[in-house]
Design a protein around this motif. Structure first.
Motif, PDB file in Angstrom:
ATOM      1  N   HIS A  31       0.811  -1.220   0.000  1.00 54.08           N
ATOM      2  CA  HIS A  31       0.000   0.000   0.000  1.00 54.08           C
ATOM      3  C   HIS A  31       0.847   1.275   0.000  1.00 54.08           C
ATOM      4  N   ILE A  32       2.170   1.106  -0.147  1.00 50.68           N
ATOM      5  CA  ILE A  32       3.079   2.256  -0.211  1.00 50.68           C
ATOM      6  C   ILE A  32       3.874   2.178  -1.516  1.00 50.68           C
ATOM      7  N   GLU A  33       3.909   3.273  -2.240  1.00 49.51           N
ATOM      8  CA  GLU A  33       4.655   3.346  -3.490  1.00 49.51           C
ATOM      9  C   GLU A  33       5.728   4.431  -3.367  1.00 49.51           C
ATOM     10  N   VAL A  34       6.989   4.037  -3.427  1.00 45.36           N
ATOM     11  CA  VAL A  34       8.089   5.004  -3.402  1.00 45.36           C
ATOM     12  C   VAL A  34       8.236   5.566  -4.815  1.00 45.36           C
ATOM     13  N   VAL A  35       7.874   6.842  -4.997  1.00 50.34           N
ATOM     14  CA  VAL A  35       7.879   7.442  -6.340  1.00 50.34           C
ATOM     15  C   VAL A  35       9.219   8.055  -6.704  1.00 50.34           C
TER      16      VAL A  35
END
Length: 210
Positions: A31-35
């Protein structure tokens, strides 16, 4: 039912090992996206303008523009982004200045990964988050007295508010109903003449509690 979009996060730290480690840890959570990652505040801001993250996790001690100074830059160009400070320093001055500049949270680098994730989730949802060591620093006794006398229960509620707790969290911690916790929050705002929860946090930072 459509899955909820992941929390987009940008990491800013001038230590490559820290960046790589954080990125690897956070990418384990679906549920976390490192952009993106950046080693300098201005580079991070340019990247943020392109990627539009929900949360920026940023170190304080960086060359050229430090993390506290960078808060103003981000808020000027990306007012909706939520800033979460990550630091090895539990200095009251660093913490209070970060909050007053507009950071939504402050966590220490030695906390468990789960606490970093909890901080990201809380800040992304619009709340505030301070790790336990930071909360202790915020509540250190200062020599100046409180202009407005508070009951012990009000002080308990104020401590929890300063730690970023919700009405439900406060109710659970104090053994009261959530509605009662909300009443205490409203009464504190009225009694202190402070209109926002962020203002109550600043009150704690400025004066401390017994």
């Amino acid at each position: 039912m459509k899955d909820k979009a992941p929390i987009k996060i940008l990491l800013i730290d001038n230590h490559p090992l820290v960046l790589d480690g954080l990125k690897a840890l956070l990418e384990c959570y679906s549920h976390i996206e490192v952009v993106g990652t950046a080693g300098l505040a201005r580079t991070g801001l340019d990247l943020a303008l392109r990627t539009r993250p929900d949360v920026v996790l940023m170190d304080i001690n960086m060359p050229q523009v430090n993390g506290i100074e960078a808060i103003d830059l981000f808020r000027a160009q990306l007012p909706d982004v939520r800033i979460l400070m990550l630091s090895m320093h539990d200095s009251r001055e660093y913490i209070s200045t970060s909050v007053l500049r507009g950071a939504r949270g402050y966590i220490l680098k030695d906390v468990a990964t789960e606490e970093i994730v909890q901080a990201i989730e809380t800040v992304a949802a619009g709340g505030t988050f301070f790790s336990s060591g930071v909360s202790d620093a915020l509540l250190e006794r200062r020599p100046e007295d409180n202009a407005v006398p508070l009951t012990s229960r009000e002080q308990d509620v104020l401590r929890l508010l300063a730690a970023g707790k919700s009405n439900r969290d406060i109710a659970a911690a104090l053994g009261i109903a959530a509605a009662t916790a909300e009443t205490h929050r409203k009464n504190l705002k009225k009694k202190l003449g402070i209109g926002t929860t962020a203002g109550l946090t600043r009150y704690v930072i400025d004066r401390g509690l017994n």
